[in-house]
Design an enzyme around this catalytic site. Sequence first.
Site, PDB file in Angstrom:
ATOM      1  N   GLU A 131       7.149 -24.412  -7.214  1.00  0.00           N
ATOM      2  CA  GLU A 131       6.349 -24.412  -5.988  1.00  0.00           C
ATOM      3  C   GLU A 131       5.372 -23.249  -5.988  1.00  0.00           C
ATOM      4  OE1 GLU A 131       9.102 -23.850  -2.831  1.00  0.00           O
ATOM      5  OE2 GLU A 131      10.498 -25.369  -3.540  1.00  0.00           O
ATOM      6  N   LYS A 133       3.880 -19.894  -4.409  1.00  0.00           N
ATOM      7  CA  LYS A 133       4.389 -18.782  -3.596  1.00  0.00           C
ATOM      8  C   LYS A 133       3.247 -18.323  -2.683  1.00  0.00           C
ATOM      9  CE  LYS A 133       6.799 -14.342  -3.839  1.00  0.00           C
ATOM     10  NZ  LYS A 133       5.923 -13.657  -2.879  1.00  0.00           N
ATOM     11  N   ASP A 135       1.292 -16.295   0.232  1.00  0.00           N
ATOM     12  CA  ASP A 135       1.310 -14.888   0.628  1.00  0.00           C
ATOM     13  C   ASP A 135       1.049 -14.775   2.127  1.00  0.00           C
ATOM     14  OD1 ASP A 135       1.491 -12.182   0.347  1.00  0.00           O
ATOM     15  OD2 ASP A 135      -0.587 -11.906  -0.285  1.00  0.00           O
ATOM     16  N   TYR A 253       8.647 -24.935   3.136  1.00  0.00           N
ATOM     17  CA  TYR A 253       9.125 -25.078   1.761  1.00  0.00           C
ATOM     18  C   TYR A 253      10.642 -25.072   1.586  1.00  0.00           C
ATOM     19  CZ  TYR A 253       9.047 -19.960   2.370  1.00  0.00           C
ATOM     20  OH  TYR A 253       9.211 -18.688   2.841  1.00  0.00           O
ATOM     21  N   LYS A 340       5.401 -13.630 -10.311  1.00  0.00           N
ATOM     22  CA  LYS A 340       4.198 -13.099  -9.671  1.00  0.00           C
ATOM     23  C   LYS A 340       3.031 -13.145 -10.654  1.00  0.00           C
ATOM     24  CE  LYS A 340       4.406 -11.356  -6.034  1.00  0.00           C
ATOM     25  NZ  LYS A 340       5.000 -10.123  -5.507  1.00  0.00           N
ATOM     26  N   CYS A 434     -17.645  17.045   6.695  1.00  0.00           N
ATOM     27  CA  CYS A 434     -17.094  15.831   7.320  1.00  0.00           C
ATOM     28  C   CYS A 434     -18.226  14.881   7.693  1.00  0.00           C
ATOM     29  CB  CYS A 434     -16.295  16.215   8.572  1.00  0.00           C
ATOM     30  SG  CYS A 434     -15.698  14.778   9.503  1.00  0.00           S
ATOM     31  N   CYS A 437     -18.242  14.712  11.857  1.00  0.00           N
ATOM     32  CA  CYS A 437     -18.566  15.832  12.747  1.00  0.00           C
ATOM     33  C   CYS A 437     -19.288  16.978  12.051  1.00  0.00           C
ATOM     34  CB  CYS A 437     -17.300  16.347  13.426  1.00  0.00           C
ATOM     35  SG  CYS A 437     -16.117  17.121  12.277  1.00  0.00           S
ATOM     36  N   CYS A 452     -10.865  17.345   6.915  1.00  0.00           N
ATOM     37  CA  CYS A 452     -11.697  17.923   7.964  1.00  0.00           C
ATOM     38  C   CYS A 452     -10.758  18.706   8.880  1.00  0.00           C
ATOM     39  CB  CYS A 452     -12.426  16.844   8.754  1.00  0.00           C
ATOM     40  SG  CYS A 452     -13.225  17.470  10.252  1.00  0.00           S
ATOM     41  N   CYS A 458     -13.094  16.023  16.072  1.00  0.00           N
ATOM     42  CA  CYS A 458     -13.584  14.972  15.177  1.00  0.00           C
ATOM     43  C   CYS A 458     -13.109  13.621  15.713  1.00  0.00           C
ATOM     44  CB  CYS A 458     -13.045  15.219  13.771  1.00  0.00           C
ATOM     45  SG  CYS A 458     -13.682  14.084  12.524  1.00  0.00           S
TER      46      CYS A 458
END
Length: 695
Positions: A131, A133, A135, A253, A340, A434, A437, A452, A458
């Site tokens: 089958e 798989k 996600d 399933y 996988k 940054c 800011c 930062c 910020c």
Amino acid sequence: MYLCSFYLKKQYLCSQNDKEMDEIQRIKQLRQELHEHNYRYYVLNQPTIGDQDFDFLMHELQDLEARHPEMADPNSPTQRVGSDLNEEFTQVTHKYPMLSLANTYNEQDVADWYESVKKGLAGEDFEVCCEMKYDGLSISLTYVDGKLTQAVTRGDGVHGDDVTANVKTIRSIPLVLTSPADPYDLFAPPAYPHEFEIRGEILMPWAVFERLNKEREEAEEPLFANPRNAASGTLKSQKSSLVASRQLDAYLYYLLGEELPADGHFENLEIARSWGFKISEGMKKVKTLQQIYDFINYWDQARKKLPVATDGIVLKVNSLRQQRSLGFTAKSPRWAIAYKFKAERVCTRLNEVTYQVGRTGAVTPVANMDPVQLAGTTVKRATLNNEDFIRSFDLHIGDYVFVEKGGEIIPKIVGVDIDQRPLVAMPVEFIKRCPECGTPLVRYEGEAAWYCPNDTGCPPQIKGRIEHFIARKAMNIDSLGPETIDDYYRQGLIHNIADLYDIEVQQINGDGSRTKSAQRIVNGIAASKEVPFERVVFALGIRFVGETSAKLLARHFKNIDALMNAGLEELQEIEGIGEVMAKSIITYFHNEENQRIVERLRGYGLQMELAEAQTPTSDILAGQSIVISGVFAHHSRDEYKAIIEQNGGKNVGSISSKTSFILAGENMGPSKLQKAEKLGIKIMSEDEFLSMLNL
């Protein structure tokens, strides 16, 4: 005359009764028709009427149901639109535990599994059902007499959240099953059992995911990371109307129950398809190892054309009798395994590097690239982690980079095609100030990230600290969320965590139509004043101070004043508090703005000292460092953490030579098990642990 009037009235009443009976009959007819059209459109993908005609029938049914409230039915097609009511989810114990599958990434492991099945069945012939798989978010659906009665998330495998109201908005999940088969038709599929459970995956289609992210980008809202997270967050929404608008999908399933129609898993799903369930077409029954490999190789490419995310193949012994014979390990069934797929890789051009600021002030570089299709979605950004990561690849603007999705989720750069680098390409230089800011960035000793330091001025840090403050493990103000915090910040209602306690109902009631939700938010903020001191310390969001270290600080200093006045040496005397964290704590409390915030929180009534009941109840675990891993039957992980601390122990997140023992439940991670065995660390079961503490 009176007699004539009597007969006229009687005739009128009879006609009214006839009309009501006709309308009730029409309600039943419309429900059946709309269920059928939903099935044809969302499951079979073979609509027989247009959207306008469907809407016309739906509106007719809504009008008739409004006139006949006595015909109310929670499984009516009209109930799929969802509700704006904010409802708490209740915890449900699974009738059959939802165990995870063992994973593999190579064909040799598949061969080893195949041989173990052959050995476990003592050479008996067997078939394997292959089958897709998917996600998404695992879901368990219960049907009684052909009607959906409960939908529960996987949760920890033993307990899950009841999300029935939200699941009913998903059009591909039938509320009422196709009528039972004619018992006299020998060729008709079997009727559904009186009660059964069917499991599957809730998914957000790629097209919906990309549309939603485009809308969020235009609205300058945070983007969803991937379809799985978007689906999970959507299903956990407290408003079923929002769930309905997100157009989630579902594939089923696995069928469970006491009276299943067949011994074969494949056959049961084919029968379930006839009841109205959306079952994957990518399912095949095979016998040989080579046929399994052929299935894997075919779908490794073909899956890229599917409308939803997939990340592998699931292999199951088809016979339920043989499944029972093979049984389970402590973590997963022996009769199934998940293969996988390897991450897909593409090459595209790096155009620019931009920078994002997180809650703690950490600055993360982001690669902006030419859009490219990857694992079913358009990718144009990828995280670059930090400056060291950029230097490791010697990245230049204009480089052609190789991009993968880690676990099919987060795009990441994994290499550079140096041969395609333009002659005029300039190396990527990490910013010095940054981007939000303008404050000069700093890099702390032992840290890979630049920060930062302007944590009180910020904007991303301010909002991030408020979001951290309201989180479940902090102040647990679950009536608020990131989008609401952002909205209040834009309106100027809040500028720091203390401002939350000034919010009044009339300020957030909008046009007056949100009184209940506004009151719930204000009540939730007020209730947080009872949160214990150690969680208040964690909620303050002091850089580098996590949940465990906040508890150590609270229990050592007992109150906020002692913590605020602590010196560097005193802080470092506490086991688990190093120099970097100690300096961060001192910096935080020496900041005048933070001092004002703490005093305001004290004034609002937050817990600023350790309660007597929170002191250790015994010293049985004194001096012991304990790792918790797995799924437990008697208590939650958080409850076990509290028990360990109440008995003088210390919770640690990772295994080392200093670990005293591992409290292990089901589904303990294989990497932790391997490391524990290598270091010779004792693994203690849940029952052994409770017995040791006389609980």
